[in-house]
Design an enzyme around this catalytic site. Structure first.
Site: not given
Length: 312
Positions: A178-180
């Site tokens: 999700l962060k990437v």
């Protein structure tokens, strides 16, 4: 939360220091303290002055603490810290490691497996937000891994270091994914705002009025990205850049690697990454990720450096 569990921290960069200060203040208010370390231990002097306890390295933090937060710059640094703990004489059974760094999802999965084999729990906890957001304790935490640990530690996160937790379940890989993926927006926004501000300067409107429109029409997040350029903080005259161009490039490359594996085209991210690489090659390490602004200025006949930035 279990007051008997001691809390540790490793990593005092531009994000980690503010996060650690906020966490220590919470612990101090409850009659406890944060145990911390960093490659350059002197960066934690402000913590020490407030009663936090410094330690010489991650092994000593792990020896004393039950829940250990990490905030480091690269996958290699994270893997090195995990290896150091695993190869030490410290019994990791029952301990929890929470990594707030941005890594590749495969790194999170690898680290989770290694720690679980040693009897420890792992929570991948990358955060959304710049260092100013970290200072204000308003980061968005994406968390995945041991659910008991996430629930237990929520009081040390929400209202302390962050405004909200997005719980991505048991698989540590998912929160990092999700962060990437979300970082694609950050980098592409930087590129779009830089292009807009260079055009505004060249066509005579000026960056000040354009920044006002960005703030009013798109809010403080994109307005803040613009200010990183117009204030000169993309190449600060004094001190270190807020979020280094090297780390921003690292995050962008993680997304590009994922996209390539899935046969997804990302031309805007690719362009922005190349502009950041050019900025780093020209201006060195002490640049913010917004330094692609300098490259776009150069490509348009303006100096890489602005009146507000450093000049070389």
């Amino acid at each position: 939360m279990e007051q008997s569990r001691k809390i540790g921290w490793y990593g005092l960069g531009s994000m980690g220091l503010f996060m650690a200060i906020n966490l220590h203040n919470k612990l101090k208010a409850e009659g406890s303290y944060l145990t911390y370390s960093n490659r350059t231990l002197s960066k934690g002097e402000v913590l020490s002055q407030e009663g936090a306890k410094p330690k010489n390295g991650i092994t000593e933090v792990a020896r004393e603490c039950d829940d250990i937060f990490l905030m480091v710059s690269t996958d290699a640094v994270l893997k090195g810290l995990i290896s150091e703990m695993l190869e030490s004489d410290v019994d990791l059974k029952g301990k929890t490691v929470l990594d707030c760094s941005t890594t590749h999802p495969d790194t999170a999965a690898e680290v989770a497996g290694l720690l679980q084999a040693a009897g420890a729990s792992f929570v991948a906890s990358p955060v959304f937000g710049a260092n100013t957001v970290a200072q204000a304790g308003r980061l968005l935490f994406a968390m995945a891994g041991n659910q008991e640990a996430i629930q237990r530690l929520e009081p040390l996160i929400v209202g302390v270091m962050g405004r909200k937790i997005v719980n991505m379940g048991e698989n540590a890989r998912d929160s990092v994914l999700l962060k990437v993926t979300g970082n694609v927006l950050l980098v592409v926004f930087l590129e779009a705002i830089a292009e807009t501000q260079v055009l505004a300067e060249k066509n005579g409107l000026g960056t000040k009025v354009m920044e006002e429109v960005i703030f009013e029409n798109f809010g403080p997040v994109l307005g803040g990205y613009s200010r990183r350029m117009t204030s000169g903080s993309y190449a600060p005259k004094e001190g270190n850049a807020g979020f280094s161009v090297a780390n921003t490039i690292k995050d962008a490359k993680h997304a590009l690697r994922l996209a390539q594996d899935l046969d997804v085209r990302m031309p805007a991210l690719d362009l922005a990454t190349n502009n950041m690489l050019s900025a780093k090659a020209y201006g060195g390490e002490n640049l913010d990720g917004a330094a692609l602004y300098g490259v776009l200025r150069s490509q348009s006949g303006l100096p890489f450096w602005s009146n507000e930035s450093r000049q070389q």
